[in-house]
Design a protein around this motif. Structure first.
Motif, PDB file in Angstrom:
ATOM      1  N   MET A   1     -20.332  32.337   2.196  1.00 34.35           N
ATOM      2  CA  MET A   1     -20.218  31.989   0.778  1.00 34.35           C
ATOM      3  C   MET A   1     -20.707  30.559   0.509  1.00 34.35           C
ATOM      4  O   MET A   1     -20.969  30.197  -0.629  1.00 34.35           O
ATOM      5  N   GLN A   2     -20.876  29.787   1.546  1.00 39.58           N
ATOM      6  CA  GLN A   2     -21.350  28.414   1.377  1.00 39.58           C
ATOM      7  C   GLN A   2     -22.871  28.322   1.255  1.00 39.58           C
ATOM      8  O   GLN A   2     -23.410  27.241   1.019  1.00 39.58           O
ATOM      9  N   THR A   3     -23.567  29.448   1.377  1.00 44.19           N
ATOM     10  CA  THR A   3     -25.019  29.427   1.189  1.00 44.19           C
ATOM     11  C   THR A   3     -25.380  29.023  -0.240  1.00 44.19           C
ATOM     12  O   THR A   3     -26.437  28.454  -0.470  1.00 44.19           O
ATOM     13  N   VAL A   4     -24.493  29.307  -1.173  1.00 37.74           N
ATOM     14  CA  VAL A   4     -24.727  28.967  -2.581  1.00 37.74           C
ATOM     15  C   VAL A   4     -24.848  27.455  -2.763  1.00 37.74           C
ATOM     16  O   VAL A   4     -25.661  26.978  -3.558  1.00 37.74           O
ATOM     17  N   ASP A   5     -24.072  26.690  -2.006  1.00 34.82           N
ATOM     18  CA  ASP A   5     -24.058  25.239  -2.142  1.00 34.82           C
ATOM     19  C   ASP A   5     -24.862  24.522  -1.050  1.00 34.82           C
ATOM     20  O   ASP A   5     -24.791  23.297  -0.946  1.00 34.82           O
ATOM     21  N   ALA A   6     -25.604  25.247  -0.264  1.00 32.90           N
ATOM     22  CA  ALA A   6     -26.285  24.666   0.890  1.00 32.90           C
ATOM     23  C   ALA A   6     -27.258  23.542   0.498  1.00 32.90           C
ATOM     24  O   ALA A   6     -27.391  22.556   1.222  1.00 32.90           O
ATOM     25  N   ASP A   7     -27.917  23.667  -0.641  1.00 31.03           N
ATOM     26  CA  ASP A   7     -28.864  22.631  -1.075  1.00 31.03           C
ATOM     27  C   ASP A   7     -28.199  21.280  -1.301  1.00 31.03           C
ATOM     28  O   ASP A   7     -28.821  20.243  -1.101  1.00 31.03           O
ATOM     29  N   SER A   8     -26.959  21.289  -1.712  1.00 34.96           N
ATOM     30  CA  SER A   8     -26.274  20.033  -2.019  1.00 34.96           C
ATOM     31  C   SER A   8     -25.506  19.469  -0.823  1.00 34.96           C
ATOM     32  O   SER A   8     -24.884  18.417  -0.937  1.00 34.96           O
ATOM     33  N   MET A   9     -25.554  20.121   0.319  1.00 29.98           N
ATOM     34  CA  MET A   9     -24.820  19.658   1.499  1.00 29.98           C
ATOM     35  C   MET A   9     -25.609  18.613   2.278  1.00 29.98           C
ATOM     36  O   MET A   9     -26.838  18.585   2.224  1.00 29.98           O
ATOM     37  N   SER A  10     -24.863  17.807   3.012  1.00 23.67           N
ATOM     38  CA  SER A  10     -25.507  16.817   3.874  1.00 23.67           C
ATOM     39  C   SER A  10     -26.013  17.494   5.141  1.00 23.67           C
ATOM     40  O   SER A  10     -25.617  18.631   5.460  1.00 23.67           O
ATOM     41  N   ILE A  11     -26.855  16.804   5.859  1.00 29.96           N
ATOM     42  CA  ILE A  11     -27.366  17.330   7.126  1.00 29.96           C
ATOM     43  C   ILE A  11     -26.218  17.582   8.083  1.00 29.96           C
ATOM     44  O   ILE A  11     -26.189  18.593   8.798  1.00 29.96           O
ATOM     45  N   ARG A  12     -25.247  16.701   8.100  1.00 26.43           N
ATOM     46  CA  ARG A  12     -24.086  16.853   8.986  1.00 26.43           C
ATOM     47  C   ARG A  12     -23.294  18.110   8.654  1.00 26.43           C
ATOM     48  O   ARG A  12     -22.871  18.852   9.535  1.00 26.43           O
ATOM     49  N   GLU A  13     -23.095  18.374   7.372  1.00 24.29           N
ATOM     50  CA  GLU A  13     -22.374  19.581   6.953  1.00 24.29           C
ATOM     51  C   GLU A  13     -23.138  20.842   7.360  1.00 24.29           C
ATOM     52  O   GLU A  13     -22.549  21.824   7.810  1.00 24.29           O
TER      53      GLU A  13
END
Length: 94
Positions: A30-42
């Motif tokens: 479900m986190q694929t939706v927000d993947a663009d806004s995540m940091s490289i570490r996340e």
């Protein structure tokens, strides 16, 4: 009557790993939706979680295993793609 008691004590133990793996699967994908806004570490953390869950699902023998493997690999590939894109953008900006 004895059979019923035995079935009740065995069933929850058997169902728990399946519920746990599906919960982790849902949480990751479900986190694929927000993947663009995540940091490289996340993204790296999510990729590691995918790898761990992939090894767990591969050991499972239930028929729906292939479906979960395919979907989880797709989620992982998306995280890797976005992470590599962000890393290359950082390199270009330096």
């Amino acid at each position: 009557m004895t059979f019923m008691l035995f079935a009740c004590t065995v069933e929850p133990q058997h169902a728990w790993p399946e519920v746990q793996f599906k919960t982790e699967f849902d949480d990751i994908c479900m986190q694929t939706v927000d993947a663009d806004s995540m940091s490289i570490r996340e993204l790296e953390t999510l990729i590691m979680r995918c790898d761990k869950l992939l090894s767990i699902i591969e050991k499972n023998v239930e028929p729906e295993r292939k479906i979960y493997l395919k979907k989880l690999r797709m989620c992982r590939n998306l995280f890797v793609y976005i992470m590599e894109t962000k890393k290359s953008a950082e390199t270009e900006s330096k």
